[in-house]
Structure formats: C-alpha cells, structure tokens
Design a protein around this motif. Sequence first.
Motif, PDB file in Angstrom:
ATOM      1  N   UNK A   1     -55.240 -13.867 -68.561  1.00  0.00           N
ATOM      2  CA  UNK A   1     -54.203 -14.067 -67.548  1.00  0.00           C
ATOM      3  C   UNK A   1     -53.668 -15.490 -67.582  1.00  0.00           C
ATOM      4  N   UNK A   2     -54.567 -16.460 -67.699  1.00  0.00           N
ATOM      5  CA  UNK A   2     -54.171 -17.867 -67.701  1.00  0.00           C
ATOM      6  C   UNK A   2     -53.229 -18.173 -68.864  1.00  0.00           C
ATOM      7  N   UNK A   3     -53.644 -17.826 -70.074  1.00  0.00           N
ATOM      8  CA  UNK A   3     -52.831 -18.148 -71.248  1.00  0.00           C
ATOM      9  C   UNK A   3     -51.623 -17.231 -71.377  1.00  0.00           C
ATOM     10  N   UNK A   4     -51.754 -15.997 -70.893  1.00  0.00           N
ATOM     11  CA  UNK A   4     -50.604 -15.107 -70.905  1.00  0.00           C
ATOM     12  C   UNK A   4     -49.478 -15.653 -70.052  1.00  0.00           C
ATOM     13  N   UNK A   5     -49.828 -16.141 -68.885  1.00  0.00           N
ATOM     14  CA  UNK A   5     -48.816 -16.701 -67.983  1.00  0.00           C
ATOM     15  C   UNK A   5     -48.140 -17.923 -68.609  1.00  0.00           C
ATOM     16  N   UNK A   6     -48.928 -18.760 -69.279  1.00  0.00           N
ATOM     17  CA  UNK A   6     -48.379 -19.946 -69.942  1.00  0.00           C
ATOM     18  C   UNK A   6     -47.375 -19.537 -71.023  1.00  0.00           C
ATOM     19  N   UNK A   7     -47.755 -18.555 -71.842  1.00  0.00           N
ATOM     20  CA  UNK A   7     -46.862 -18.113 -72.917  1.00  0.00           C
ATOM     21  C   UNK A   7     -45.628 -17.404 -72.376  1.00  0.00           C
TER      22      UNK A   7
ATOM     23  N   UNK B   1     -50.851  -7.021 -62.781  1.00  0.00           N
ATOM     24  CA  UNK B   1     -51.960  -7.870 -62.329  1.00  0.00           C
ATOM     25  C   UNK B   1     -51.452  -9.262 -61.968  1.00  0.00           C
ATOM     26  N   UNK B   2     -50.518  -9.780 -62.749  1.00  0.00           N
ATOM     27  CA  UNK B   2     -49.982 -11.121 -62.484  1.00  0.00           C
ATOM     28  C   UNK B   2     -49.246 -11.169 -61.148  1.00  0.00           C
ATOM     29  N   UNK B   3     -48.436 -10.142 -60.852  1.00  0.00           N
ATOM     30  CA  UNK B   3     -47.689 -10.176 -59.595  1.00  0.00           C
ATOM     31  C   UNK B   3     -48.614  -9.980 -58.394  1.00  0.00           C
ATOM     32  N   UNK B   4     -49.699  -9.245 -58.572  1.00  0.00           N
ATOM     33  CA  UNK B   4     -50.683  -9.134 -57.494  1.00  0.00           C
ATOM     34  C   UNK B   4     -51.355 -10.486 -57.254  1.00  0.00           C
ATOM     35  N   UNK B   5     -51.637 -11.202 -58.344  1.00  0.00           N
ATOM     36  CA  UNK B   5     -52.192 -12.552 -58.239  1.00  0.00           C
ATOM     37  C   UNK B   5     -51.214 -13.467 -57.505  1.00  0.00           C
TER      38      UNK B   5
ATOM     39  N   UNK C   1     -51.760 -15.492 -53.908  1.00  0.00           N
ATOM     40  CA  UNK C   1     -51.554 -16.927 -53.757  1.00  0.00           C
ATOM     41  C   UNK C   1     -50.513 -17.210 -52.681  1.00  0.00           C
ATOM     42  N   UNK C   2     -49.488 -16.375 -52.621  1.00  0.00           N
ATOM     43  CA  UNK C   2     -48.451 -16.537 -51.604  1.00  0.00           C
ATOM     44  C   UNK C   2     -49.042 -16.442 -50.203  1.00  0.00           C
ATOM     45  N   UNK C   3     -49.874 -15.446 -49.976  1.00  0.00           N
ATOM     46  CA  UNK C   3     -50.487 -15.261 -48.656  1.00  0.00           C
ATOM     47  C   UNK C   3     -51.325 -16.472 -48.258  1.00  0.00           C
ATOM     48  N   UNK C   4     -52.059 -17.036 -49.213  1.00  0.00           N
ATOM     49  CA  UNK C   4     -52.865 -18.220 -48.930  1.00  0.00           C
ATOM     50  C   UNK C   4     -51.967 -19.397 -48.557  1.00  0.00           C
ATOM     51  N   UNK C   5     -50.875 -19.568 -49.303  1.00  0.00           N
ATOM     52  CA  UNK C   5     -49.963 -20.676 -49.054  1.00  0.00           C
ATOM     53  C   UNK C   5     -49.276 -20.558 -47.691  1.00  0.00           C
ATOM     54  N   UNK C   6     -49.077 -19.323 -47.222  1.00  0.00           N
ATOM     55  CA  UNK C   6     -48.341 -19.102 -45.985  1.00  0.00           C
ATOM     56  C   UNK C   6     -49.206 -19.205 -44.730  1.00  0.00           C
ATOM     57  N   UNK C   7     -50.508 -19.302 -44.893  1.00  0.00           N
ATOM     58  CA  UNK C   7     -51.413 -19.339 -43.745  1.00  0.00           C
ATOM     59  C   UNK C   7     -51.045 -20.468 -42.782  1.00  0.00           C
TER      60      UNK C   7
ATOM     61  N   UNK D   1     -37.502  -8.875 -63.365  1.00  0.00           N
ATOM     62  CA  UNK D   1     -37.255  -8.599 -61.948  1.00  0.00           C
ATOM     63  C   UNK D   1     -36.998  -7.116 -61.687  1.00  0.00           C
ATOM     64  N   UNK D   2     -36.621  -6.384 -62.723  1.00  0.00           N
ATOM     65  CA  UNK D   2     -36.323  -4.961 -62.565  1.00  0.00           C
ATOM     66  C   UNK D   2     -37.571  -4.094 -62.570  1.00  0.00           C
ATOM     67  N   UNK D   3     -38.724  -4.654 -62.964  1.00  0.00           N
ATOM     68  CA  UNK D   3     -39.961  -3.872 -62.960  1.00  0.00           C
ATOM     69  C   UNK D   3     -40.321  -3.484 -61.523  1.00  0.00           C
ATOM     70  N   UNK D   4     -40.670  -2.222 -61.280  1.00  0.00           N
ATOM     71  CA  UNK D   4     -41.034  -1.777 -59.923  1.00  0.00           C
ATOM     72  C   UNK D   4     -42.120  -2.625 -59.281  1.00  0.00           C
ATOM     73  N   UNK D   5     -43.132  -3.021 -60.059  1.00  0.00           N
ATOM     74  CA  UNK D   5     -44.232  -3.825 -59.512  1.00  0.00           C
ATOM     75  C   UNK D   5     -43.723  -5.173 -59.015  1.00  0.00           C
ATOM     76  N   UNK D   6     -42.772  -5.759 -59.746  1.00  0.00           N
ATOM     77  CA  UNK D   6     -42.198  -7.048 -59.347  1.00  0.00           C
ATOM     78  C   UNK D   6     -41.322  -6.872 -58.117  1.00  0.00           C
ATOM     79  N   UNK D   7     -40.475  -5.860 -58.122  1.00  0.00           N
ATOM     80  CA  UNK D   7     -39.597  -5.608 -56.980  1.00  0.00           C
ATOM     81  C   UNK D   7     -40.398  -5.385 -55.705  1.00  0.00           C
ATOM     82  N   UNK D   8     -41.511  -4.705 -55.843  1.00  0.00           N
ATOM     83  CA  UNK D   8     -42.376  -4.450 -54.683  1.00  0.00           C
ATOM     84  C   UNK D   8     -42.872  -5.760 -54.079  1.00  0.00           C
ATOM     85  N   UNK D   9     -43.327  -6.683 -54.932  1.00  0.00           N
ATOM     86  CA  UNK D   9     -43.871  -7.949 -54.428  1.00  0.00           C
ATOM     87  C   UNK D   9     -42.785  -8.841 -53.858  1.00  0.00           C
ATOM     88  N   UNK D  10     -41.628  -8.876 -54.512  1.00  0.00           N
ATOM     89  CA  UNK D  10     -40.523  -9.685 -54.001  1.00  0.00           C
ATOM     90  C   UNK D  10     -40.070  -9.166 -52.637  1.00  0.00           C
TER      91      UNK D  10
END
Length: 225
Positions: free
Chosen positions: A16-22, A60-64, A68-74, A108-117
């Motif tokens: 996940x770490x290196x995938x996100x970087x690439x 998995x990345x968008x769930x991550x 992180x968003x929820x933690x930042x918004x506390x 952005x068109x992926x359903x998983x991404x649209x759901x999180x946005x």
Amino acid sequence: MVVHKIIGLKTKDKILHHGKILFNKNGFGGTTLYQIAQVIGISRGNLTYYFKNKAAFLEVIVEEMWAKYKVKMVETQYPAWENTYNATKAFHELQKEYSFIFFDKQVMAYPAVQKQIKRIYEDDLKRQMAIISFSVQIGNMRAELIPGTYYNLCRTLWMLSFFWLMSDIYQDIRKESNWDKIAWSLILPHFTPKGIAAFKEHFGEEYFQSLGKAYEQYITQTISF
C-alpha cells in the motif's frame, strides 16, 4: 532492481505504501502491479495474493483515506467558523497525500472512490450547516432571508475547497491562506454587526481589511468608459 525496506511494516502495508507513491508519481493508469512488486522486491504473483487487481488495490486505499479523514476531523466538530479553515486544511493534506485520486477523472469515476468522496462531502455539509445554525442562534449571522441561501453557501464552500488545489495552474496557491480569504469573502456578508465585531476581535482589523482587492479599486484599474 532496487528493494526498499521499511522496518516494522508488514507486506500488505508495504504494498500500500509504495503503491500509493507510484500512483502519485506516475498516475493510477500509468502504474502496474508488476512495477509495485518490483519496488518492494516480491513477485507479481505474491502481490496479487493481497490484491488481485488494481481496482481491489484502490478500494483499500480509499478506505484508508476515509479512516484518516475521520481522525483529522475529530478536532473540527465544534461549531465555529474557524473550524471551516481547519477542516479544509486537513482535507487539502489528504488531497496531497492521495493526489492520484483527486487529479485523475478516470479514478474519480470508480464507484469506490465516488462513495468515499460523497461521504466526505456529506460530512462537510453537515458540519457547515451546524456552524451556520449555531451562528444564527448566538446572533453572529442573520436568519436566512431567501430559502436555500445557506445550503448553497455550504455547497459553494465545499466546491471551493475541493477544487482549490486543482486550480493551481490558474493561480498562485502556494500560500494556504489564500483559500480562507476567499471563503471569508463568501461568509462575512451574511454576518450581523455583532458577528463582524467578533470576527475583527478574533482575527484583527488588519486581516479583515486584507481579504482582497476592493471592488472600486478593481473597477478603476480594469474598466474604462
């Protein structure tokens, strides 16, 4: 082949770490699972044991990202307008960390991404409306005169926040404070004299006077009859 080792991370976390970087560097479409596997030093088959394809990787990345968003918004839940800036700054940090998501229309068109946005948008809208409700109750904002005004204000603030970093090709946004000054220019006209006084007391007269170029000054410099 260069193998990157991150002490303390399990194989899935390394992927996940290196995938996100690439993805951020080369784009989601421009990165293959084989390339990620090479960077980590495992086979593509080993990688697909954890993620069968890039779509599963992205989910998995968008769930991550949401976690992180929820933690930042506390710390931004108290209904104060200053938390609009704090929440936006935290959101911009996420956009930078996951830039391949927000700067790629196909991703952005992926359903998983649209759901999180959508979840982030609804959370932001709820927060802004709570701030307005509280501000009206304590007399810092006027009651809504035209139905829909405050709802549309919240939607506008969201759009300003969401597209701010993407607009860097049109404007200089190196200073994060530029965003809050534009946002305040949209919010303050709805304030009561009491609210304006409270704003000046908190942020200072100098900041209040520095929100942007005065209309008369702009007209004088840009329009001639």
